[in-house]
Write a protein that holds these residues in place. Structure first.
Motif: not given
Ligand code: ADP
Ligand code: ZN
Length: 592
Positions: A327, A358, A440, A442, A572
């Motif tokens: 992250d 990202i 998240t 991510v 994130e």
């Protein structure tokens, strides 16, 4: 040894020529020698005529090699003839009874055969050698022992790894065990036999395993599953045994098997006896461990679900550790680690860069910095500028987009994904009992569009309400997208997995659980067989109703939804307490 290596490297390019010359010379030599063996052919006589001559007492000596198609004989004048070998075991007795001298010619021809055989063998050996060389140099066969397993204690340690905190924490006690196995063994503790690191490529699985060995100061044996998949059946299995024999001798140590999926995929779909043999050898070795040898096997794969269930059964690779994409914080740390020995100009802002990257893996970030360095050097500069990084960024992202794992997202994508995930999380918090360890944006291997939403499975029975709320939670993602975009045609494909999962659940509610008003306690497909139009009708109606309710729920809580989405864009990843803080601020204030 080192010198030899260098020499062999230097002359390596002449090797093909040398081999061609050798082959030509050998072929010429064998042809020459076989011409030497050639003597003028004696006259050939029919077998029946020969027998008549025998009966007439005119045959003096018969020289016969039972294996040959013809034999030779001489008459009283010592003239040599040949005739067809009847290959009859009584032949010799008949001749002897007629007073013919019989020479069994094993030796002569056998010697000639031997010479011929040696040359033939030599020829085959050479042809084989040439093939082997070509295969090797084209990389079709990798018999590189040095590559496949070397005994080294790595210099890498945990401090070289940014992020991957869960893995590091989880591995801490294993490191302690490897450092001093006796201490643990005396207490009756056992080392887990196998650990699987799973996660996207380039996230540092190899790196982490290597660092564990470095921390514990034990040897690190590294092989790749694809090394085991050879052309010759049985070689993979043999190598596995060899590898473990060596590992046992230098225990405590770590054996790392990268790309275990190359041999360890679910059997069945792609049956390959070589893979099966290799995997069986691996399982045999692991089953042979008691856990006190001090050999820790770590395997890496992108997807743990694709592995053969036999491989991940209890007592084998039964410890699974997710290694996720970093992250924003971790990316910052990785960028710092990998720019330590690089000179960055003042306009480079790593924090900004970490936000822009990202979806990048640790390896991706490393590549990004390396590419920037190359651009700077090509330009004759020693300092890396923001422009170098921008150019490298596009290069890396473009490369990535050609492959499956696209790195880099636009700001709009990030926002949409954040709203989507916030939608799931908020619905879950408001109407379900689910634990949400984290939410998240991510990307991970398990999330479809790239975002994870972890829902631990609840054990036991589920009420109808729970099942319906579960569906609403799945709808929360797409509904949140709608609230953000306010435009039905702009929604994205990101909800595919959600829709699928919800549909399965709805079908079960209607079809299997007797929870549908129209059908009551009936298992519909038991009656209608595969004609599911009746089920479809009911499922569609229920789906519409739940979708409307979800929209109403999120519209009522739109402010909270936006806050969560905003927090996700910034951080994130949100932990459960962070999420609770946003969803139930009043409760948390009371508690404080
Ligand atoms: P994987 O085995 O998961 O495909 P690797 O361990 O081969 O990934 O990672 C490749 C390289 O990327 C590492 O050698 C390291 O330089 C860099 N890297 C990956 N993850 C990290 C991390 N968390 N911290 C620092 N460097 C990393
Ligand atoms: Zn979703």
């Amino acid at each position: 040894m080192e010198r030899l290596k260098i020499l062999s490297q230097r002359y390596k390019r002449y090797l093909p020529y040398l081999i061609v010359i050798l082959v030509v010379a050998t072929v010429a030599a064998t042809t020459f020698f076989s011409s030497l063996r050639h003597v003028p052919d004696p006259e050939s006589i029919k077998y029946t005529e020969f027998m008549e001559l025998v009966a007439a007492g005119q045959v003096h000596t018969v020289s016969i090699n039972l294996a040959e198609p013809t034999f030779q004989f001489t008459d009283a004048n010592e003239t040599v003839y040949t005739s067809d070998n009847p290959k009859d075991l009584d032949f010799k007795r008949i001749l002897l009874e007629q007073g013919v001298v019989v020479n069994e010619l094993m030796t002569d021809t056998a010697r000639e055969d031997l010479i011929a055989n040696v040359f033939t063998l030599g020829r085959y050996a050479l042809i084989f050698g040439v093939m082997f060389y070509i295969l090797r140099s084209t990389g079709m066969m990798s018999l590189n022992k040095e590559k496949s397993a070397e005994k080294v204690i790595p210099a890498t340690t945990f401090k070289d790894i940014a992020g991957n905190e869960e893995a590091k924490e989880d591995m801490e006690y294993l490191v302690k065990f490897l450092k001093d196995p006796r201490l643990y063994i005396e207490l009756g503790a056992k080392l887990p036999k196998g650990v699987v690191f799973y996660g996207p490529p380039g996230t540092g699985k190899t790196f982490t395993a290597r660092a564990m060995a470095g921390e514990a100061k034990v040897p690190f044996y590294s092989v790749s599953g694809s090394d085991f998949v050879e052309m010759y059946v049985g070689l993979g299995a043999k190598r596995v045994r060899g590898l473990f024999a060596r590992a046992r001798k230098s225990a405590p140590c770590i054996v790392f098997i990268d790309e275990i999926d190359a041999v360890g995929t679910r059997r069945g779909s792609d049956r390959n006896s070589e893979k099966d043999q290799t995997i069986n050898a691996l399982l045999n070795e692991m089953d042979g461990f008691t856990g006190s040898e001090g050999v820790l096997v770590i395997a890496a794969t992108n997807r743990v679900e694709s592995l053969d269930p036999a491989l991940i059964r209890a007592g084998r690779f039964d410890k699974h550790i997710a290694i996720n994409l970093p992250d924003v914080q971790d990316r910052m740390a990785i960028l710092q680690i990998h720019s330590q020995n690089k000179k960055l100009s003042n306009d480079v802002n790593l924090e900004e860069l970490s936000k822009l990257t990202i979806g990048f893996s640790g390896a991706g970030l490393e590549t990004l910095l390396n590419e920037s360095t190359i651009l700077a050097v090509n330009d004759g500069r020693t300092e890396i500028t923001k422009e170098d990084i921008d150019d490298a960024y596009y290069k890396v992202v473009m490369q990535g987009s050609k492959k499956k794992n696209r790195m880099g997202r636009t700001a709009e994508d990030v926002k949409l994904i954040a709203w989507h995930e916030a939608g799931h999380a908020l619905v879950a918090k408001l109407i379900t009992e689910n634990d949400i360890p984290k939410v998240t944006i991510v990307p991970s291997t398990s999330g479809a569009g790239g975002a994870t939403f972890n829902i631990p499975k609840k054990m036991g029975l589920h009420s109808k309400r729970e099942l319906l709320n579960q569906v609403k939670m799945l709808y929360g993602g797409r509904v949140a997208e709608m609230l953000l975009l306010k435009d039905e045609d702009s929604v994205t494909t990101g909800a595919r997995q959600d829709i699928r999962q919800a549909t399965v659940q709805l079908k079960e509610i209607v079809n299997d659980f007797g929870m549908n008003e129209k059908f009551g306690m009936i298992h519909v497909s038991e009656i209608c067989g595969s004609d599911s139009s009746a089920v479809l009708e009911e499922v569609t109606a229920l789906s519409k109703k739940l979708h409307d309710e979800t929209t109403a729920l999120l519209t009522q809580n739109r402010e909270t939804l936006e806050k969560i989405a905003q927090a996700l864009i910034e951080k994130e990843t949100l932990t459960e307490p962070e999420l609770d803080q946003l969803v139930f601020p009043a409760v948390n204030q009371l508690g404080a």
